[in-house]
Design a protein around this motif. Structure first.
Motif, PDB file in Angstrom:
ATOM      1  N   ASP A  44     -14.404 -24.027   0.672  1.00 56.15           N
ATOM      2  CA  ASP A  44     -13.984 -24.745  -0.533  1.00 56.15           C
ATOM      3  C   ASP A  44     -14.992 -24.525  -1.663  1.00 56.15           C
ATOM      4  OD1 ASP A  44     -12.883 -26.518  -2.324  1.00 56.15           O
ATOM      5  OD2 ASP A  44     -13.693 -28.302  -1.346  1.00 56.15           O
ATOM      6  N   PRO A  45     -14.522 -24.104  -2.840  1.00 55.31           N
ATOM      7  CA  PRO A  45     -15.466 -23.815  -3.934  1.00 55.31           C
ATOM      8  C   PRO A  45     -16.036 -25.041  -4.620  1.00 55.31           C
ATOM      9  CG  PRO A  45     -13.222 -23.455  -4.665  1.00 55.31           C
ATOM     10  CD  PRO A  45     -13.139 -23.736  -3.187  1.00 55.31           C
ATOM     11  N   SER A  46     -15.534 -26.234  -4.312  1.00 59.67           N
ATOM     12  CA  SER A  46     -16.037 -27.419  -4.990  1.00 59.67           C
ATOM     13  C   SER A  46     -17.503 -27.658  -4.629  1.00 59.67           C
ATOM     14  CB  SER A  46     -15.200 -28.643  -4.607  1.00 59.67           C
ATOM     15  OG  SER A  46     -15.299 -28.918  -3.228  1.00 59.67           O
ATOM     16  N   SER A  47     -18.187 -28.370  -5.517  1.00 59.49           N
ATOM     17  CA  SER A  47     -19.622 -28.681  -5.355  1.00 59.49           C
ATOM     18  C   SER A  47     -20.438 -27.415  -5.115  1.00 59.49           C
ATOM     19  CB  SER A  47     -19.830 -29.670  -4.199  1.00 59.49           C
ATOM     20  OG  SER A  47     -19.133 -30.869  -4.432  1.00 59.49           O
ATOM     21  N   ASN A  48     -20.107 -26.368  -5.873  1.00 57.98           N
ATOM     22  CA  ASN A  48     -20.853 -25.108  -5.787  1.00 57.98           C
ATOM     23  C   ASN A  48     -20.852 -24.554  -4.357  1.00 57.98           C
ATOM     24  OD1 ASN A  48     -22.403 -22.927  -6.577  1.00 57.98           O
ATOM     25  ND2 ASN A  48     -24.336 -24.060  -6.576  1.00 57.98           N
ATOM     26  N   PHE A  49     -19.661 -24.554  -3.738  1.00 57.03           N
ATOM     27  CA  PHE A  49     -19.501 -24.022  -2.380  1.00 57.03           C
ATOM     28  C   PHE A  49     -20.463 -24.697  -1.400  1.00 57.03           C
ATOM     29  CE2 PHE A  49     -17.491 -20.682  -4.823  1.00 57.03           C
ATOM     30  CZ  PHE A  49     -16.467 -20.232  -3.998  1.00 57.03           C
ATOM     31  N   SER A  50     -20.595 -26.007  -1.497  1.00 56.16           N
ATOM     32  CA  SER A  50     -21.589 -26.699  -0.663  1.00 56.16           C
ATOM     33  C   SER A  50     -21.289 -26.551   0.827  1.00 56.16           C
ATOM     34  CB  SER A  50     -21.652 -28.180  -1.048  1.00 56.16           C
ATOM     35  OG  SER A  50     -20.396 -28.809  -0.851  1.00 56.16           O
ATOM     36  N   ASN A  51     -20.019 -26.597   1.221  1.00 56.98           N
ATOM     37  CA  ASN A  51     -19.693 -26.449   2.645  1.00 56.98           C
ATOM     38  C   ASN A  51     -20.072 -25.063   3.149  1.00 56.98           C
ATOM     39  OD1 ASN A  51     -18.629 -28.992   2.527  1.00 56.98           O
ATOM     40  ND2 ASN A  51     -16.494 -28.374   2.687  1.00 56.98           N
ATOM     41  N   TYR A  52     -19.741 -24.056   2.363  1.00 53.84           N
ATOM     42  CA  TYR A  52     -20.089 -22.688   2.762  1.00 53.84           C
ATOM     43  C   TYR A  52     -21.599 -22.507   2.839  1.00 53.84           C
ATOM     44  CZ  TYR A  52     -21.593 -17.943   1.763  1.00 53.84           C
ATOM     45  OH  TYR A  52     -22.281 -16.762   1.762  1.00 53.84           O
ATOM     46  N   ARG A  53     -22.312 -23.028   1.855  1.00 55.96           N
ATOM     47  CA  ARG A  53     -23.769 -22.839   1.844  1.00 55.96           C
ATOM     48  C   ARG A  53     -24.410 -23.523   3.056  1.00 55.96           C
ATOM     49  NH1 ARG A  53     -25.307 -20.578  -2.998  1.00 55.96           N
ATOM     50  NH2 ARG A  53     -23.895 -20.860  -4.771  1.00 55.96           N
ATOM     51  N   THR A  54     -23.847 -24.661   3.461  1.00 54.77           N
ATOM     52  CA  THR A  54     -24.359 -25.327   4.648  1.00 54.77           C
ATOM     53  C   THR A  54     -24.104 -24.482   5.888  1.00 54.77           C
ATOM     54  OG1 THR A  54     -23.915 -27.469   3.614  1.00 54.77           O
ATOM     55  CG2 THR A  54     -24.297 -27.461   5.984  1.00 54.77           C
ATOM     56  N   ALA A  55     -22.896 -23.924   5.984  1.00 51.87           N
ATOM     57  CA  ALA A  55     -22.581 -23.055   7.123  1.00 51.87           C
ATOM     58  C   ALA A  55     -23.464 -21.807   7.117  1.00 51.87           C
ATOM     59  CB  ALA A  55     -21.102 -22.662   7.083  1.00 51.87           C
ATOM     60  N   LEU A  56     -23.736 -21.269   5.920  1.00 48.23           N
ATOM     61  CA  LEU A  56     -24.591 -20.088   5.820  1.00 48.23           C
ATOM     62  C   LEU A  56     -26.003 -20.394   6.299  1.00 48.23           C
ATOM     63  CD1 LEU A  56     -24.900 -17.134   4.844  1.00 48.23           C
ATOM     64  CD2 LEU A  56     -25.542 -18.045   2.604  1.00 48.23           C
ATOM     65  N   ARG A  57     -26.516 -21.564   5.944  1.00 44.72           N
ATOM     66  CA  ARG A  57     -27.851 -21.941   6.420  1.00 44.72           C
ATOM     67  C   ARG A  57     -27.864 -22.092   7.940  1.00 44.72           C
ATOM     68  NH1 ARG A  57     -27.827 -25.147   1.612  1.00 44.72           N
ATOM     69  NH2 ARG A  57     -27.128 -26.988   2.772  1.00 44.72           N
ATOM     70  N   GLY A  58     -26.771 -22.640   8.483  1.00 42.87           N
ATOM     71  CA  GLY A  58     -26.687 -22.741   9.932  1.00 42.87           C
ATOM     72  C   GLY A  58     -26.673 -21.389  10.606  1.00 42.87           C
TER      73      GLY A  58
END
Length: 583
Positions: free
Chosen positions: A448-462
């Protein structure tokens, strides 16, 4: 000697694994997921080569040894780029930097002394600011032992090795990466080599030779780091001439260093040769893939062609092959291509050497691969005549996307989601009614692109943390959503001034750019552990795909227009495409 320790020196800390959201079902995955609210339909993202005889995937990858840390910067709303024009031009055309001020430290102490290297001016000026110390050595300014600004001449001098000094590797990488924002790589190499030689001169020929022999191994080490990390700089014939001249100069004094220079040059030529083969292969692929599927006026005959399920009906296997393509293409992107996008225009643009039409060609080819995969997904869905078959293909690609997520291949994941959200596919309501979209909704939630792709960025850090502690080669794979990575770097460059008011280079910005790019180098060096299936690879990279207009018409022929606007659109598309075929 003043320090050059970067803010990110040493082992980078990473965030802990994030907790599961018990209120929202998650896909089976090697990492946990964020807790953001489920995206609504309005938040969905819409839109976003190799010859048969010569398989390109045998070209070896180039390893890298630098590591870094991700910096969150921007959001991105659009992922599809029109096939006409430069992919990077399309990527940057609609973006604007968040601000023109640099979010760097507030306090800097600059030197008023003459422009010289800190090594020739050991007397440092320092002051306390809050909890930190800002100090200046000649024309170089430090804060808490980290270089924050300096004049260009001082930075060049700081790169030059001497008998008792060699620059820190992190400094070498950072300055070689971003110096192209201020001067041509050829000019930098010429000045560094000249300074290294001239600093050993004392007027006596024999003593000059002895002194140069002492510094030659360190000069060779610097040139080796340059050629191995930024080999594409040496596609400029002037760079190769300079390298050849230094080889002759070294040969007159130190046989050991001369042999090391020869070996370095051989490795460089091999790397550039592999790059040339790769570019020829991608050009051939572009030619093959530019062919169109059979004419849409006989869609029933077109539907008889081999589809993706006839080539591969195992989602995990297809996800593995997509990962092969991603990692192969990533391995040929030079780190300097990210910065070269913003670099000043070459004053010798017509010179037959430096990056002529190749300044960012591998980076653009990778962006184009994302677009191709999106259109391939949409083509495969819109092609079948039967609703049941279209639904089956949709469910298959949802499973492929989930396997890409589990592998850590976020770029292919986003390309598949983008293809399935393109309007010709999204309008197939009767088809979608036959599909269980629960898994697809979860995957969309992750990207989801909302909140500057926050969900994706969290998954990427994981995924990054999993890679750092990996016990198997499969766990090392991290393939970022590449278009967002490019935009992060773009905004980082545009949001910070490259020069300060006193004329110094803003080296804090250069550290941040290096952090972004160095993490990419870590991801790039991973060798894909999965077995290759040449038949699947061949199909994915060469099978023709529909254009956007052809997709819309195929969609209308699969499920007829629902209103007068769609009827008019279908009529116009038929007329336009028929006119093109008859030309």
């Amino acid at each position: 000697m003043p320090p050059t320790t970067p803010p990110y020196a040493g082992k980078f800390s990473t965030c802990g694994l994030y907790s599961n959201n018990n209120n929202y079902p998650q896909p089976h995955s090697p990492y946990h997921h964020g807790t953001c609210a489920k995206p609504t339909k309005e938040n969905k993202v819409y839109k976003g080569a190799y010859p048969v005889a010569e398989n390109p995937y045998d070209i070896p990858q180039a390893p890298s040894t630098y590591c870094g840390v991700h910096v969150d910067s921007v959001s991105m709303k659009e992922h599809h780029y029109n096939s006409r024009g430069s992919a990077l031009d399309k990527l940057y055309a609609s973006v604007q930097p968040h601000s023109t001020s640099c979010p760097a430290r507030m306090h800097r102490q600059t030197s008023s002394g003459s422009e010289q290297s800190c090594r020739s001016n050991p007397a440092a000026k320092s002051r306390l600011y809050g909890h930190g110390v800002t100090a200046s050595y000649g024309e170089m300014c430090y804060h808490d032992n980290s270089l924050v600004s300096a004049s260009l001449e001082a930075l060049i001098q700081h790169l030059v090795p001497t008998v008792d000094y060699y620059p820190d590797r992190s400094y070498v990488f950072t300055f070689l990466l971003s110096s192209r924002l201020f001067l041509h790589p050829y000019e930098l190499m010429t000045r560094v080599c000249h300074l290294c030689v001239e600093q050993q001169r004392c007027g006596d020929a024999l003593l000059d030779k002895i002194r140069f022999c002492e510094v030659a191994p360190k000069l060779v080490q610097l040139l080796t780091e340059w050629t191995e990390t930024f080999p594409y700089d040496f596609r400029d014939e002037r760079m190769m001439r300079c390298l050849k001249d230094m080889t002759h100069h070294v040969a007159r004094g130190d046989e050991y260093s001369w042999r090391a220079m020869q070996q370095m040059t051989q490795r460089l030529i091999k790397r550039l040769s592999a790059l040339g083969q790769y570019e020829e292969a991608t050009a051939a692929l572009k030619s093959v893939a530019s062919e169109r599927p059979a004419s849409l006026k006989s869609k029933r005959e077109s539907a008889q062609r081999m589809d993706i399920l006839g080539v591969c009906d195992d989602p995990f296997v297809l996800a593995q092959q997509l990962t092969h393509i991603e990692l192969d293409r990533l391995s040929f992107i030079g780190p300097e291509e990210f910065i070269q996008t913003f670099a000043m225009k070459d004053p010798l643009e017509n010179h037959k050497g430096f990056f002529r039409k190749r300044k960012t060609s591998n980076l653009e080819a990778y962006v184009n691969w994302f677009n191709r995969l999106s259109f391939l997904v949409a083509t495969e869905i819109c092609m079948p005549m039967k609703k049941k078959q279209r639904a089956r293909i949709i469910e298959f690609f949802i499973d492929v996307a989930q396997e890409c997520f589990n592998i850590g291949n976020f770029n292919s994941l986003m390309a598949i989601i983008t293809g399935m959200n393109m309007s010709p596919v999204a309008r197939l309501k009767k088809t979608w009614n036959k599909v269980n979209t629960d898994k697809f909704d979860i995957l969309e939630h992750q990207m989801d692109p909302s909140s500057n792709f926050s969900n994706y960025r969290t998954a990427l850090r994981g995924a990054t943390q999993r890679s750092e502690t990996a016990h198997s080669s499969e766990e090392k794979i991290v393939i970022p959503f590449f278009s967002l990575l490019i935009k992060d770097i773009y905004f980082l460059n545009e949001g910070c001034a490259s020069r300060l008011s006193n004329g110094h280079i803003n080296f804090e910005k250069l550290w941040d750019l290096a952090k972004q790019v160095s993490e990419f180098l870590v991801w790039r060096q991973v060798v894909c552990p999965f077995d290759r299936d040449r038949r699947i690879l061949q199909y994915v990279v060469t099978t023709p795909v529909f254009s956007e207009d052809e997709l819309h018409l195929a969609s209308y022929e699969s499920e007829g227009p629902e209103n007068n606007m769609e009827k008019d659109s279908r009529r116009s598309l038929r007329s336009s495409l028929l006119h093109r075929e008859n030309r």
